[in-house]
Design an enzyme around this catalytic site. Structure first.
Site, short mmCIF file in Angstrom:
data_model
loop_
_atom_site.label_atom_id
_atom_site.label_comp_id
_atom_site.label_asym_id
_atom_site.label_seq_id
_atom_site.Cartn_x
_atom_site.Cartn_y
_atom_site.Cartn_z
N ASP A 35 0.83 -1.21 0.00
CA ASP A 35 0.00 0.00 0.00
C ASP A 35 0.86 1.27 0.00
O ASP A 35 1.97 1.26 0.54
CB ASP A 35 -0.90 -0.02 1.26
CG ASP A 35 -1.97 1.06 1.18
OD1 ASP A 35 -2.34 1.47 0.06
OD2 ASP A 35 -2.43 1.50 2.24
N HIS B 252 2.34 3.34 -9.06
CA HIS B 252 2.19 1.90 -9.29
C HIS B 252 3.37 1.36 -10.10
O HIS B 252 3.84 0.25 -9.87
CB HIS B 252 0.88 1.61 -10.02
CG HIS B 252 -0.33 1.94 -9.18
ND1 HIS B 252 -0.46 1.54 -7.87
CD2 HIS B 252 -1.46 2.65 -9.46
CE1 HIS B 252 -1.62 1.98 -7.39
NE2 HIS B 252 -2.23 2.67 -8.33
N LEU C 200 10.96 -20.75 -4.74
CA LEU C 200 9.98 -19.84 -4.12
C LEU C 200 8.66 -19.98 -4.86
O LEU C 200 8.64 -20.04 -6.09
CB LEU C 200 10.49 -18.39 -4.23
CG LEU C 200 9.48 -17.28 -3.90
CD1 LEU C 200 9.21 -17.23 -2.39
CD2 LEU C 200 10.00 -15.91 -4.36
#
Ligand code: FPP
Length: 228
Positions: free
Chosen positions: A13, A30, A124
């Site tokens: 955020d 963004h 991962l």
């Protein structure tokens, strides 16, 4: 090392505020946020964390202005295209967690392609929550259970989540100096520890990731029980 979280979730955020503070369009925030994700994945790999879930677009984010929604869609597709080689080289399995409703056919094809080519990678698991809502995930799980005429139990709900092979999240990090969960991994976070960072996502650092892990390690997790 065995006190390390196995699964970290990040609510990335603060992109919009980061950009506005610099008199930039929110969409620029963004873009920087997407680059920051690439950087943070490197740190996660160094730490040998097995599962990372990042919140990239929620089911509620459709309410944002069209330009911002379109930018997030394009950015996500570009991210998958640009990082394909890296995912293979770094042995990363990519899973997109969320609903496919309302996504373009082109994006869905890209998602399926990336999930397929990375499916045997094992260092991962990078789960990208995209068009994701925790409530919707639970509803979708219950619908599948009903369709299969199974009993509604905790075990069956867990088994029918979007990516049920991913274990519950141990540590959730939320950047952006806000203190809520925003419909993220509601079922999987029943016993998660939560670290709220003051930093906006584009400013997030390796040190702050380490701080969050250190605070996790110090916690005595009892999962509702007591210490014997
Ligand atoms: C919240 O910040 C962030 C989002 C809604 C999108 C997160 C997206 C990225 C980090 C980049 C794209 C990701 C990928 C995987 C390519 P906000 O816009 O709500 O910020 P604000 O709270 O300051 O307004």
């Amino acid at each position: 090392m065995d006190k390390f979280p196995k699964h970290i979730g990040i609510i990335m955020d603060g992109n919009g505020r980061w950009a506005e503070k610099r008199n930039l369009m929110r969409t620029e925030g963004h873009k920087v946020g997407a680059k920051k994700l690439e950087e943070v994945i490197e740190y996660i790999l160094e730490l040998n964390i097995k599962y990372l879930t990042v919140y990239a677009f929620s089911t509620e984010n459709w309410k944002r202005p069209k330009l911002e929604v379109n930018t997030l869609m394009k950015l996500f597709e570009k991210y998958l295209i640009d990082n394909e080689e890296k995912f293979m080289k770094q042995n990363i399995r990519v899973c997109i967690t969320g609903s496919r409703n309302n996504l373009s056919d082109k994006l869905i094809k890209k998602i399926e392609y990336i999930e397929n080519i990375t499916k045997n990678n094992a260092k991962l698991v990078l789960s990208i929550a995209f068009n994701y809502g925790g409530r919707l995930e639970i509803v979708d799980s219950v619908k599948k259970i009903i369709d299969e005429k199974l009993e509604i139990t905790e075990e069956n709900i867990s088994k029918n989540l979007y990516n049920s092979f991913i274990p519950d999240v141990d540590l959730i990090i939320r950047t952006g100096n806000e203190f809520r969960i925003s419909n993220f991994l509601l079922w999987q976070m029943a016993y998660s520890e939560i670290y709220f960072s003051k930093l906006m996502w584009p400013d997030f650092t390796k040190d702050e990731l380490h701080n969050s892990i250190l605070s996790f390690i110090k916690i005595d997790r009892r999962f509702g029980g007591i210490k014997c």
